[in-house]
Write an enzyme that holds these catalytic residues in place. Structure first.
Site, PDB file in Angstrom:
ATOM      1  N   GLU A 164       0.858  -1.187   0.000  1.00 17.45           N
ATOM      2  CA  GLU A 164       0.000   0.000   0.000  1.00 17.45           C
ATOM      3  C   GLU A 164       0.892   1.235   0.000  1.00 17.45           C
ATOM      4  O   GLU A 164       1.809   1.351   0.823  1.00 17.45           O
ATOM      5  CB  GLU A 164      -0.926  -0.023   1.231  1.00 17.45           C
ATOM      6  CG  GLU A 164      -1.986   1.063   1.152  1.00 17.45           C
ATOM      7  CD  GLU A 164      -3.095   0.893   2.208  1.00 17.45           C
ATOM      8  OE1 GLU A 164      -3.474  -0.243   2.504  1.00 17.45           O
ATOM      9  OE2 GLU A 164      -3.547   1.931   2.724  1.00 17.45           O
ATOM     10  N   GLU A 291     -10.149   5.119   9.280  1.00 16.17           N
ATOM     11  CA  GLU A 291     -10.373   4.787   7.870  1.00 16.17           C
ATOM     12  C   GLU A 291     -10.972   3.397   7.712  1.00 16.17           C
ATOM     13  O   GLU A 291     -10.438   2.541   7.008  1.00 16.17           O
ATOM     14  CB  GLU A 291      -9.069   4.927   7.079  1.00 16.17           C
ATOM     15  CG  GLU A 291      -8.583   6.379   7.060  1.00 16.17           C
ATOM     16  CD  GLU A 291      -7.310   6.590   6.253  1.00 16.17           C
ATOM     17  OE1 GLU A 291      -6.546   5.641   6.107  1.00 16.17           O
ATOM     18  OE2 GLU A 291      -7.114   7.707   5.776  1.00 16.17           O
ATOM     19  N   ARG A 341     -10.896  18.171  10.240  1.00 15.94           N
ATOM     20  CA  ARG A 341     -10.076  16.972  10.391  1.00 15.94           C
ATOM     21  C   ARG A 341      -8.752  17.249  11.102  1.00 15.94           C
ATOM     22  O   ARG A 341      -8.241  16.397  11.824  1.00 15.94           O
ATOM     23  CB  ARG A 341      -9.809  16.377   9.000  1.00 15.94           C
ATOM     24  CG  ARG A 341      -8.749  15.313   8.998  1.00 15.94           C
ATOM     25  CD  ARG A 341      -8.724  14.606   7.667  1.00 15.94           C
ATOM     26  NE  ARG A 341      -7.528  13.797   7.510  1.00 15.94           N
ATOM     27  CZ  ARG A 341      -7.262  13.062   6.447  1.00 15.94           C
ATOM     28  NH1 ARG A 341      -8.112  13.031   5.432  1.00 15.94           N
ATOM     29  NH2 ARG A 341      -6.151  12.346   6.362  1.00 15.94           N
ATOM     30  N   LYS A 365       1.422  11.164  13.638  1.00 16.30           N
ATOM     31  CA  LYS A 365       1.961  11.670  12.375  1.00 16.30           C
ATOM     32  C   LYS A 365       2.525  13.078  12.565  1.00 16.30           C
ATOM     33  O   LYS A 365       2.010  13.851  13.368  1.00 16.30           O
ATOM     34  CB  LYS A 365       0.876  11.685  11.295  1.00 16.30           C
ATOM     35  CG  LYS A 365       0.474  10.297  10.831  1.00 16.30           C
ATOM     36  CD  LYS A 365      -0.346  10.321   9.540  1.00 16.30           C
ATOM     37  CE  LYS A 365      -0.727   8.879   9.178  1.00 16.30           C
ATOM     38  NZ  LYS A 365      -1.320   8.761   7.833  1.00 16.30           N
ATOM     39  N   ASP A 370      -2.063  14.567   6.697  1.00 21.07           N
ATOM     40  CA  ASP A 370      -1.568  13.271   6.255  1.00 21.07           C
ATOM     41  C   ASP A 370      -0.397  13.414   5.290  1.00 21.07           C
ATOM     42  O   ASP A 370      -0.574  13.242   4.086  1.00 21.07           O
ATOM     43  CB  ASP A 370      -2.702  12.479   5.589  1.00 21.07           C
ATOM     44  CG  ASP A 370      -2.323  11.024   5.341  1.00 21.07           C
ATOM     45  OD1 ASP A 370      -1.337  10.555   5.917  1.00 21.07           O
ATOM     46  OD2 ASP A 370      -3.030  10.352   4.565  1.00 21.07           O
ATOM     47  N   GLU A 398       4.118   9.258  -0.793  1.00 20.85           N
ATOM     48  CA  GLU A 398       2.711   9.133  -1.196  1.00 20.85           C
ATOM     49  C   GLU A 398       2.173  10.407  -1.835  1.00 20.85           C
ATOM     50  O   GLU A 398       1.584  10.358  -2.911  1.00 20.85           O
ATOM     51  CB  GLU A 398       1.858   8.747   0.022  1.00 20.85           C
ATOM     52  CG  GLU A 398       0.384   8.650  -0.292  1.00 20.85           C
ATOM     53  CD  GLU A 398      -0.445   8.176   0.901  1.00 20.85           C
ATOM     54  OE1 GLU A 398       0.161   7.818   1.945  1.00 20.85           O
ATOM     55  OE2 GLU A 398      -1.672   8.149   0.795  1.00 20.85           O
ATOM     56  N   TRP A 546     -13.522  13.359   2.953  1.00 18.77           N
ATOM     57  CA  TRP A 546     -12.268  13.102   3.668  1.00 18.77           C
ATOM     58  C   TRP A 546     -11.800  14.251   4.550  1.00 18.77           C
ATOM     59  O   TRP A 546     -10.722  14.172   5.146  1.00 18.77           O
ATOM     60  CB  TRP A 546     -11.173  12.721   2.669  1.00 18.77           C
ATOM     61  CG  TRP A 546     -11.528  11.483   1.908  1.00 18.77           C
ATOM     62  CD1 TRP A 546     -12.199  11.404   0.723  1.00 18.77           C
ATOM     63  CD2 TRP A 546     -11.273  10.122   2.308  1.00 18.77           C
ATOM     64  NE1 TRP A 546     -12.370  10.084   0.364  1.00 18.77           N
ATOM     65  CE2 TRP A 546     -11.812   9.284   1.314  1.00 18.77           C
ATOM     66  CE3 TRP A 546     -10.629   9.545   3.413  1.00 18.77           C
ATOM     67  CZ2 TRP A 546     -11.741   7.887   1.394  1.00 18.77           C
ATOM     68  CZ3 TRP A 546     -10.550   8.165   3.484  1.00 18.77           C
ATOM     69  CH2 TRP A 546     -11.114   7.346   2.481  1.00 18.77           C
TER      70      TRP A 546
END
Lengths: 684, 684
Positions: A164, A291, A341, A365, A370, A398, A546
């Site tokens: 992933e 998630e 968020r 994190k 993100d 990512e 999101w």
């Protein structure tokens, strides 16, 4: 192939030209400079082992011999249980911190004293690194103590073989729902990890699907043990990502309620069995209530209750439970501008401070969203005074070009580590919090999502190796500069030609800035395609669930996260930072749109309007990629053909992609704002 | 289970309540009205077969007995090779057109005379349809000749079991790279197809991947034959989609150049072998040089050369080659406003008119783009004077709510069929061109992408059965009205309760308009998520390579396709239509943004501005779905629970989705235009 002893089978599989990529920073090129050779030779003829050998020491000695035979064509003789006057002496001193070591050299004797076998291994890699960088050894006096006790890697590998957010080929642990039985890659990987001081890892994805749930069962435990043992030989403790709902998923129980007696018994029994088979396992990593992953919320319990239940299960065996704080509402209604968020990690975990078991660690994190190209530091860091914590980075790119774009990440991470939280007054930096020093945590450290896969160069983009290398070096010693780390890596990886070094430095150092320039501006983030996260899509996440919005309209853009008129997110910071971000006057330009909604005509501290800044940075970013390409082209005769070609192809794609970003962003904002570029460049 | 004789095994698999869905419009409910029964009984006691029996006639007789036993509890006696005074007489008259039949009834005798066995089968279904609709038979005098000789269905089924753009479950032909050996579903499907007059189909996706390339080889030919034979028993000719690059893909040759001797020989040999094994095969369907499929362009050849090479290969066996015209540049640069995808089919194929073999047919999509909710009619239709052609529709609701939204498609297709191309002066309608009448084509007809899958109700949405049914009925007789077709279907499917009929009519008739209202406005199309094509994403295709743009900026929106200032696409139409579309004054509102870029303040013929039209239609569309739901709810005690619940769930999702569309579209255009809704409704 003495040069790459650990990988004889791979030598058969990879051509010599590909092996150069595979060797990464452990090239051990033969040293031509005879003056240098003569100065080093006294230290490398013999090695005396003045301590009890184990598998880790054995690997240190193998590495020493591998390096020397390759660089000096010397077969260093090993004297066990003794000392030598000339050469290297390995000693243990149990008063040292576990991973600490000292290097002290006279003119011809070098004593490496370590706090553990692992420290000795690190010391050997250190000496080899010095030699690869052509440093002198005589008179050396170095003491190394890692800043962070736990220095970890997370794999997001699935047992079907996919990774992933993996951009370097498939998994080298798993394929076709099995462990890959040929474990040569795992050995070689363990060696690379230990060469940069990594001492912990998870091998499977935090999203634990049906099959991976069985990693804690007899279906796979013997494979788990074999893999864990390989890493142990390199001083690396292996962990497993587990499925919080395992008792249900495995069909044993109908609940995963952490307060349920049967669930407690299930995990107690599971932990006992796992540790019976794999006594050197580090513990479990858990992504819960995140998630669509199951978690304690399902049963009306909180995260402390969930994590502590698991913590108690592994406690008898010295195990740890790492609990991710990436918990937010991923079914948000985009129409709702009040829910933010960015607030989620703090809102969920701050109230639980002090309630977690001693062997539970919260993994946070680096930013509140993100892994975007630019985010503020997570306000949760510094707010947990009585809770073990890990800081989480992402080496996998990512949102940063997916290893098709050259982006050197250390400068970004350094900003995070140097960030002053003011948690205990001025100079309470992130690096001192996550190391455990500020709040005197028993367990502390840094973790990152890996960027490696089965590609022959490990990382897809050859230069993405630098992020892997740099991550290890930086979290060992956060005071290393980005330049120092890059220089270390370039010399070991590409040799000592001054032009090569200078040119690659010119490519990597501004690369994060370049990527930021041609992608989403001024801290707003996202603007990527949904799901795969590659390439521009300005509204991709705008009308979705999101929690990732920019609110651009014909007048302006940005998210109002102030206390005065917005979501109140700024209030999660200590006063100094809160005030800094709250005021549009003091908020740093690069984070302006993260904190404020402003008109396109708002004038930045740079003197430019927001819209002109967008146009200018997007043109500049593309120009920076063009410069990268010109620089790399100039090294055509300096770098071996395979690596040169590999990087060239990716740079060429990066340029295409950067232009897509530039033109899409500029067109989008021109169409919306109607404000022309002062320089009249082409907008579509 | 005489009622559903053909499906005994499925009866075991499906519960009775699901079988009601599965029976679709062939419910054959027991008739309670004894007055009606007494009037029909004379015709249904005996059936005399005054012709030579074959498998198709056998199936007609089975259907007749199945229907009668279910509706009347009668076991009709069959008198072969003879006639009866009372009852049904089946006769053949070879002077009739192949699919034509005549129904003539006295007071107690009904004579069905058909041009072929298939025509007899159609006639039997016709009588059963009349009875299901409670029509009287005495004095009947009907002649039916289908408007279109070929009435075809295309499946986009892959051999892995998935259905490309399939919204009703997996394939019932294939699974796990094999044919499904239990062919009960295929029988039942063939029966449904023939009940609405379909006489041709392809079973595999036009995108032919590696495995499906082998359908023309011995790997699968015996399965192909078995499947083809089933369809033949219902008068349906089966075709295969083939891979243009098969000689390369199968490893036989290194080229697929249509002028290469070896390629010609390969296809000659392949065709011979295929027809040796499957003599009743109709031929091949080819998607070439389209969306990354290989084709003659690869070898510098044109489409006539490619298609004719295949045409010649199947000619000796009476085979046909159907060649899709869906050829366009799918690597377009969005910055390039001159290239217009809408022009592609005409630009590619118009110059080749007259160059195709007699057994080659060009398959042309109804619009120039790709099955959008609103498009003009393809300008290629009417322009091929010397080329066989099929018109292509899509029953699968790829861009029309994917069978989660209730959308009745017949009204859309009727607009296409009734469109006057002026190709040979006024009143040269599409329906007369594609039927072959205008240009006297040897081969002509209509084809559509199916909407069925392995779901127990065939079509996912129960009411999507209407589009399957209606497609067959419409292309048999394009002069049927949308209302007539819907009424036919409702009575057969849900019975004769007047409130039920009226209510479902109120739901289906405005459903296309409702969908258009809450999705992309005024003919602009797209605005969906990339790749899966579901849900709103206004800029989804805007900065991409698919040639599908809206060019919305803060001032206006639309694509200028005029000759005067745009892409010149309007010039592909005959003068009357060209002038109609070219002028912003005469261009119909519903296609305005397809042809013109206008300011949001442009006033439509309706008297509203474009922006107010957007706001109003998007609110109205949601209200229309709310009405649908209220209507359906009122039938709770009129419709069996399973079907009621199935439809209710989908309507509920449709409402949620319609609101997403409404709010996303309205917010997008409000943010861009800054123009407030006159009615001050909520915009986000």
């Amino acid at each position: 192939m003495e040069k790459f002893r650990a990988s004889e089978r791979l030598v058969d599989q990879l051509s010599e030209e590909k092996l150069t990529s595979y060797r990464a920073w452990l090239q051990y090129e033969q040293i031509e400079n005879q003056d240098y050779v003569s100065k080093i030779k006294p230290f490398v003829q013999h090695v005396a082992v003045d301590l009890a050998c184990d598998e880790i020491i054995d690997n240190a000695l193998i590495e020493w011999q591998t390096g020397l035979s390759s660089m000096f064509q010397i077969n260093a003789s090993i004297i066990k249980d003794g000392s030598v006057d000339k050469g290297l002496v390995l000693k243990l001193d149990q008063d040292y911190q576990e991973d600490a070591y000292v290097l002290r050299a006279s003119d011809d004797q070098l004593i490496l004293t370590g706090g553990s076998s692992r420290a000795i291994l690190y010391g050997v890699f250190h000496i080899l690194r010095l030699i690869q960088r052509r440093a002198l050894l005589a008179g050396l006096s170095i003491k190394e103590t890692p800043k962070n006790k736990i220095r970890m890697i997370n794999h997001w590998d699935d047992m079907n073989g996919s990774v992933e957010r993996g951009y370097a080929g498939k998994s080298f642990f798993f394929d076709d729902y099995q462990f890959i039985k040929d474990r040569q890659r795992v050995y070689d990987y363990a060696r690379l990890l230990s060469s940069v001081g990594i001492n912990a890892l998870t091998i499977n994805n935090v999203n634990v699907h049906r099959i991976e749930t069985e990693l804690v069962t007899d279906t796979f435990l013997s494979d788990v043990k074999q893999t864990s043992d390989i890493f142990n030989q390199y001083g690396i403790t292996m962990y497993l990502s587990i499925n919080y709902a395992a008792p249900v998923e495995l069909g044993v129980l109908t609940t995963a309620d952490p307060l349920d007696e049967d669930v407690i018994a299930f995990w107690g029994k599971t932990a006992k069995h796992v540790y019976d088979v794999v006594p050197n396992l580090g513990g479990f990593l858990v992504k819960a209530d995140s998630e669509n992953r199951p978690g304690p919320f399902t049963y009306g319990r909180d995260h402390a209750q969930g994590a502590n239940m698991l913590g108690k299960a592994v406690e008898p065996y010295g195990g740890k439970v790492i609990w991710r704080c990436f918990v937010y509402n991923n079914k948000q209604d985009w129409r709702d501008r009040k829910t933010d968020r960015a607030r989620a990690a703090y809102d969920h975990f701050k109230p639980l401070d002090g309630e977690f078991n001693d062997n539970v660690i919260l993994q946070i994190k680096n930013g509140p969203m993100d892994f975007q190209v630019r985010e503020p530091v997570s306000p949760l860091i510094g707010e947990l005074e009585n809770t073990n914590q890990f800081l989480e980075f992402q080496i996998a790119q990512e949102y940063l070009g997916q290893q098709r774009h050259l982006v050197y990440l250390i400068p970004q991470w350094k900003e995070v580590l140097e960030f002053d939280t003011y948690a205990k007054g001025e100079n309470t930096k992130v690096k001192d919090i996550v190391s455990g020093e500020v709040f005197d945590n028993k367990i502390a450290g840094i973790v990152a999502v890996t960027n490696v896969g089965i590609d022959y160069n490990w990382t897809g983009h050859t230069i993405a190796q630098l992020n892997f290398y740099g991550y290890g070096r930086l979290i060992w010693n956060p005071d290393l500069t980005s330049e120092e780390i890059a220089l270390e890596w370039i010399k070991q990886t590409f040799g000592h030609d001054p032009k090569t070094i200078e040119t690659i430095m010119k490519m990597v150092m501004p690369s994060w800035e370049a990527y930021e320039n041609y992608t989403s501006p001024l801290g707003i983030g996202w603007m990527v395609n949904v799901s795969h996260h590659y390439g521009p899509n300005i509204d991709g996440y705008e009308y979705d669930m999101w929690g990732t919005y920019h609110f651009a309209d014909r007048n302006g853009i940005g998210v109002d996260r102030t206390i005065a008129t917005g979501t109140g997110y700024t209030g999660q910071y200590h006063a100094e930072n809160r005030d800094l971000y709250e005021s549009i006057e003091t908020c740093p330009d690069e984070l302006l749109l993260f904190f404020h909604h402003v008109p396109y005509t708002h004038v930045l501290k740079s003197g430019k309007t927001v819209i002109q800044h967008i146009y200018d940075t997007h043109h500049k970013g593309v120009e920076q990629v063009e410069e990268m390409i010109a620089n790399w082209d100039s090294l055509a005769d300096k770098v071996d053909e395979r690596r040169h070609q590999d990087v060239k192809e990716r740079l060429s794609h990066q340029l295409w992609s950067a232009k897509e970003w530039r033109d899409t962003i500029n067109s989008y904002f021109y169409r919306k704002s109607g404000i022309a570029d002062e320089q009249n460049r082409k907008i579509y």
